[in-house]
Design a protein around this motif. Sequence first.
Motif, PDB file in Angstrom:
ATOM      1  N   GLU A 154      18.490  87.952   6.640  1.00 15.43           N
ATOM      2  CA  GLU A 154      18.114  87.547   8.024  1.00 15.43           C
ATOM      3  C   GLU A 154      18.616  88.170   8.855  1.00 15.43           C
ATOM      4  O   GLU A 154      19.943  88.400   8.749  1.00 15.43           O
ATOM      5  CB  GLU A 154      19.339  85.656   6.960  1.00 15.43           C
ATOM      6  N   PRO A 155      17.888  87.707  10.071  1.00 11.83           N
ATOM      7  CA  PRO A 155      18.669  88.581  10.944  1.00 11.83           C
ATOM      8  C   PRO A 155      19.820  87.948  11.478  1.00 11.83           C
ATOM      9  O   PRO A 155      20.206  87.189  11.523  1.00 11.83           O
ATOM     10  CB  PRO A 155      17.745  87.773  12.574  1.00 11.83           C
ATOM     11  N   PRO A 156      20.815  88.765  12.159  1.00 13.54           N
ATOM     12  CA  PRO A 156      22.589  88.906  12.551  1.00 13.54           C
ATOM     13  C   PRO A 156      22.422  87.488  13.793  1.00 13.54           C
ATOM     14  O   PRO A 156      21.420  88.686  14.949  1.00 13.54           O
ATOM     15  CB  PRO A 156      22.794  90.113  12.492  1.00 13.54           C
ATOM     16  N   ALA A 157      23.085  86.886  14.010  1.00 16.83           N
ATOM     17  CA  ALA A 157      23.385  86.657  15.886  1.00 16.83           C
ATOM     18  C   ALA A 157      24.068  86.687  16.356  1.00 16.83           C
ATOM     19  O   ALA A 157      24.581  86.759  17.512  1.00 16.83           O
ATOM     20  CB  ALA A 157      23.392  84.999  15.374  1.00 16.83           C
ATOM     21  N   ARG A 158      25.423  87.592  15.359  1.00 19.05           N
ATOM     22  CA  ARG A 158      26.704  88.643  16.167  1.00 19.05           C
ATOM     23  C   ARG A 158      26.255  90.149  15.486  1.00 19.05           C
ATOM     24  O   ARG A 158      26.038  90.404  14.171  1.00 19.05           O
ATOM     25  CB  ARG A 158      28.145  87.809  15.938  1.00 19.05           C
ATOM     26  N   LEU A 159      26.491  90.871  16.170  1.00 23.24           N
ATOM     27  CA  LEU A 159      27.314  92.547  16.210  1.00 23.24           C
ATOM     28  C   LEU A 159      28.172  92.472  14.959  1.00 23.24           C
ATOM     29  O   LEU A 159      27.831  92.897  14.189  1.00 23.24           O
ATOM     30  CB  LEU A 159      27.402  92.842  17.056  1.00 23.24           C
ATOM     31  N   ALA A 160      29.057  91.749  14.806  1.00 21.88           N
ATOM     32  CA  ALA A 160      30.219  91.156  13.564  1.00 21.88           C
ATOM     33  C   ALA A 160      29.182  91.271  11.962  1.00 21.88           C
ATOM     34  O   ALA A 160      29.657  91.684  11.444  1.00 21.88           O
ATOM     35  CB  ALA A 160      30.710  90.695  13.292  1.00 21.88           C
ATOM     36  N   ASP A 161      27.963  90.414  12.496  1.00 23.58           N
ATOM     37  CA  ASP A 161      27.167  90.683  10.858  1.00 23.58           C
ATOM     38  C   ASP A 161      25.891  91.541  10.943  1.00 23.58           C
ATOM     39  O   ASP A 161      25.572  90.870   9.725  1.00 23.58           O
ATOM     40  CB  ASP A 161      26.548  89.137  11.501  1.00 23.58           C
ATOM     41  N   ALA A 162      26.347  91.641  11.465  1.00 21.12           N
ATOM     42  CA  ALA A 162      24.660  93.689  11.710  1.00 21.12           C
ATOM     43  C   ALA A 162      25.185  94.264  10.811  1.00 21.12           C
ATOM     44  O   ALA A 162      26.660  94.540   9.946  1.00 21.12           O
ATOM     45  CB  ALA A 162      24.687  94.390  12.667  1.00 21.12           C
ATOM     46  N   PRO A 163      24.429  94.152   9.719  1.00 23.28           N
ATOM     47  CA  PRO A 163      24.876  95.504   8.468  1.00 23.28           C
ATOM     48  C   PRO A 163      25.784  96.482   8.061  1.00 23.28           C
ATOM     49  O   PRO A 163      25.191  97.695   9.716  1.00 23.28           O
ATOM     50  CB  PRO A 163      23.522  96.027   8.013  1.00 23.28           C
ATOM     51  N   ASP A 164      26.821  97.073   7.947  1.00 24.93           N
ATOM     52  CA  ASP A 164      27.128  98.275   8.050  1.00 24.93           C
ATOM     53  C   ASP A 164      26.285 100.055   7.765  1.00 24.93           C
ATOM     54  O   ASP A 164      26.876 100.445   8.514  1.00 24.93           O
ATOM     55  CB  ASP A 164      28.311  98.158   7.403  1.00 24.93           C
ATOM     56  N   LEU A 216      25.057 104.100  11.693  1.00 27.02           N
ATOM     57  CA  LEU A 216      24.343 105.262  12.398  1.00 27.02           C
ATOM     58  C   LEU A 216      23.989 105.223  13.066  1.00 27.02           C
ATOM     59  O   LEU A 216      22.923 105.826  14.557  1.00 27.02           O
ATOM     60  CB  LEU A 216      22.699 104.452  11.407  1.00 27.02           C
ATOM     61  N   CYS A 217      24.478 103.707  14.297  1.00 31.13           N
ATOM     62  CA  CYS A 217      24.719 103.707  15.972  1.00 31.13           C
ATOM     63  C   CYS A 217      25.725 105.108  16.552  1.00 31.13           C
ATOM     64  O   CYS A 217      26.650 104.817  16.176  1.00 31.13           O
ATOM     65  CB  CYS A 217      24.818 102.645  16.013  1.00 31.13           C
ATOM     66  N   ALA A 218      25.493 105.545  17.432  1.00 28.91           N
ATOM     67  CA  ALA A 218      26.619 105.963  18.112  1.00 28.91           C
ATOM     68  C   ALA A 218      27.269 105.106  19.298  1.00 28.91           C
ATOM     69  O   ALA A 218      28.640 105.455  19.745  1.00 28.91           O
ATOM     70  CB  ALA A 218      26.334 107.778  18.992  1.00 28.91           C
ATOM     71  N   VAL A 219      26.334 104.252  20.253  1.00 25.68           N
ATOM     72  CA  VAL A 219      27.365 102.961  20.633  1.00 25.68           C
ATOM     73  C   VAL A 219      26.661 101.813  20.313  1.00 25.68           C
ATOM     74  O   VAL A 219      25.374 101.383  19.382  1.00 25.68           O
ATOM     75  CB  VAL A 219      26.240 103.673  22.716  1.00 25.68           C
TER      76      VAL A 219
END
Length: 75
Positions: free
Chosen positions: A18-28, A33-36
């Motif tokens: 499922e797509p996350p609704a909050r940044l905290a819910d995005a998969p680690d 992999l994100c610099a920002v």
Amino acid sequence: ADAVGGMALTSANLRGEEPPARLADAPDELRRLCAVEVDGGELAGMPSSVIDVTGAEPAVLRPGPDADALVTLLR
């Protein structure tokens, strides 16, 4: 991503999740992999449409708001 610089994606979920609704819910796995990261707060509504336009006819891979209208426009 290294070969092209940054990447703009339609969502921050792993395939089939499922797509996350909050940044905290995005998969680690993706966040590492994100610099920002930009936290725009909780998102409301439906995920965006993903339409494959590489074939003879547009194909909806993930329906979102107005997917049918977008396919009609792309034909």
